[in-house]
Design a protein around this motif. Structure first.
Motif, PDB file in Angstrom:
ATOM      1  N   LEU A   1       2.088   0.881  -2.958  1.00 23.51           N
ATOM      2  CA  LEU A   1       2.428  -0.353  -3.661  1.00 23.51           C
ATOM      3  C   LEU A   1       3.873  -0.716  -3.349  1.00 23.51           C
ATOM      4  N   ARG A   2       4.054  -1.935  -2.870  1.00 24.84           N
ATOM      5  CA  ARG A   2       5.422  -2.392  -2.566  1.00 24.84           C
ATOM      6  C   ARG A   2       5.867  -3.375  -3.633  1.00 24.84           C
TER       7      ARG A   2
ATOM      8  N   SER B   1      -1.876  -6.042   1.087  1.00 21.97           N
ATOM      9  CA  SER B   1      -1.119  -5.955   2.338  1.00 21.97           C
ATOM     10  C   SER B   1      -1.696  -4.807   3.141  1.00 21.97           C
ATOM     11  N   GLY B   2      -1.597  -4.903   4.449  1.00 24.83           N
ATOM     12  CA  GLY B   2      -2.189  -3.872   5.306  1.00 24.83           C
ATOM     13  C   GLY B   2      -3.676  -4.125   5.501  1.00 24.83           C
ATOM     14  N   MET B   3      -4.296  -3.293   6.328  1.00 26.33           N
ATOM     15  CA  MET B   3      -5.664  -3.554   6.775  1.00 26.33           C
ATOM     16  C   MET B   3      -6.724  -2.782   5.995  1.00 26.33           C
ATOM     17  N   LEU B   4      -6.366  -1.688   5.362  1.00 27.26           N
ATOM     18  CA  LEU B   4      -7.387  -0.792   4.822  1.00 27.26           C
ATOM     19  C   LEU B   4      -7.818  -1.131   3.397  1.00 27.26           C
ATOM     20  N   GLY B   5      -7.129  -2.070   2.763  1.00 24.22           N
ATOM     21  CA  GLY B   5      -7.521  -2.452   1.411  1.00 24.22           C
ATOM     22  C   GLY B   5      -6.911  -1.580   0.329  1.00 24.22           C
TER      23      GLY B   5
END
Ligand code: HEC
Length: 249
Positions: free
Chosen positions: A203-204, A224-228
């Motif tokens: 978590l950002r 954010s990112g590809m993996l969910g």
């Protein structure tokens, strides 16, 4: 530095040097026609090809005059003084103090090797060795600049001018109502009633102070990112972050 100082004195507006360069280009063409094709920095670029090639710049530069990203908007870069966009607050002292004005010659020097052209600048980009690609991108930026000043219209791909999501118009599953922290976990509650767990490294926390950023007290959560498994929570201002997160196990 010598290059810059010369560019500055010969060519303060970026206009005066142009006929001169074209004349030299013509001479090369007449005397050594075979070499003319290798002298592509002086050849005319293709703005339509440049529009596609600008994709490598678009991650950091918008062509929407209202939108700065990692780098300043390049919508009005043509003929602009380096470091001269008032709405961009992250210029390096090196770029601002360079005295460069953005025209064919200075953009070509910059795009061959940004760090060599203006040492200690903040653009983390290795440069473009292919002269043809540079010339095309420069032709595109010139066409974009001239369109803005009443020149012929140029096709600007919509992705380059698109505005980011307006975080003031959130769907319930995007509006964060509470965040709880316990050891290496965060639990994020949203306005649709869901509570989602996150590993703390996934978590950002970000802030967006632009007019499209969230309202104070109403942070947004976006994947954010590809993996969910990753997400970013975006606050209106930094002071909200720690007061919003409740530590309780
Ligand atoms: C990784 C992000 C990134 C990429 C990719 C990138 N830039 Fe930049 N660019 C920046 C940053 C940051 C600055 C501000 C540099 C500074 O202040 O030292 C900048 C500055 C500039 C400037 C000076 C603007 C001004 O207002 O003076 C120009 C011109 C420019 N970039 C063109 C390009 C072009 C063309 C490309 C693609 C070929 C490109 N950049 C790719 C981040 C990037």
């Amino acid at each position: 530095m010598g290059r810059l100082i010369r560019g500055q004195t010969d060519n303060p507006s970026g206009k005066r040097g142009r006929p001169d360069r074209r004349a030299r280009g013509m001479a090369i063409l007449v005397f050594t026609a075979t070499f003319a094709s290798f002298s592509s920095a002086r050849a005319t670029g293709d703005p339509a090809r440049g529009a596609k090639e600008f994709g490598v710049c678009a991650a950091c530069h918008s062509l929407n005059p209202e939108l700065n990203k990692t780098g300043p908007s390049l919508a009005t870069v043509w003929g602009r003084k380096a470091g001269g966009l008032p709405s961009f607050g992250r210029y390096s002292p090196a770029l601002k103090g360079s005295g460069a004005v953005w025209n064919e010659a200075s953009l070509d020097g910059w795009l061959i090797n940004p760090a060599g052209y203006i040492p200690n600048n903040n653009m983390t980009f290795p440069g473009i060795p292919d002269a043809k690609v540079r010339t095309d991108i420069i032709a595109f930026l010139k066409a974009v600049g001239e369109t803005g000043r009443g020149g012929p219209p140029v096709d600007i791909p919509a992705a380059y001018t698109a505005t980011p999501l307006n975080l003031r118009e959130l769907k319930p599953d995007q509006e964060v109502t509470a965040i709880r922290s316990c050891r290496d976990s965060y639990f994020v509650a949203t306005a649709d009633g869901r509570i989602r767990p996150f590993w703390d490294e996934s978590l950002r926390f970000e802030t967006d102070a632009s007019p499209l950023g969230p309202f104070p007290g109403k942070p947004a959560i976006l994947p954010s990112g590809m993996l969910g498994d990753r997400a970013a929570v975006i606050f209106a201002q930094p002071s909200e972050i720690s007061s919003f997160i409740r530590q309780k196990c």
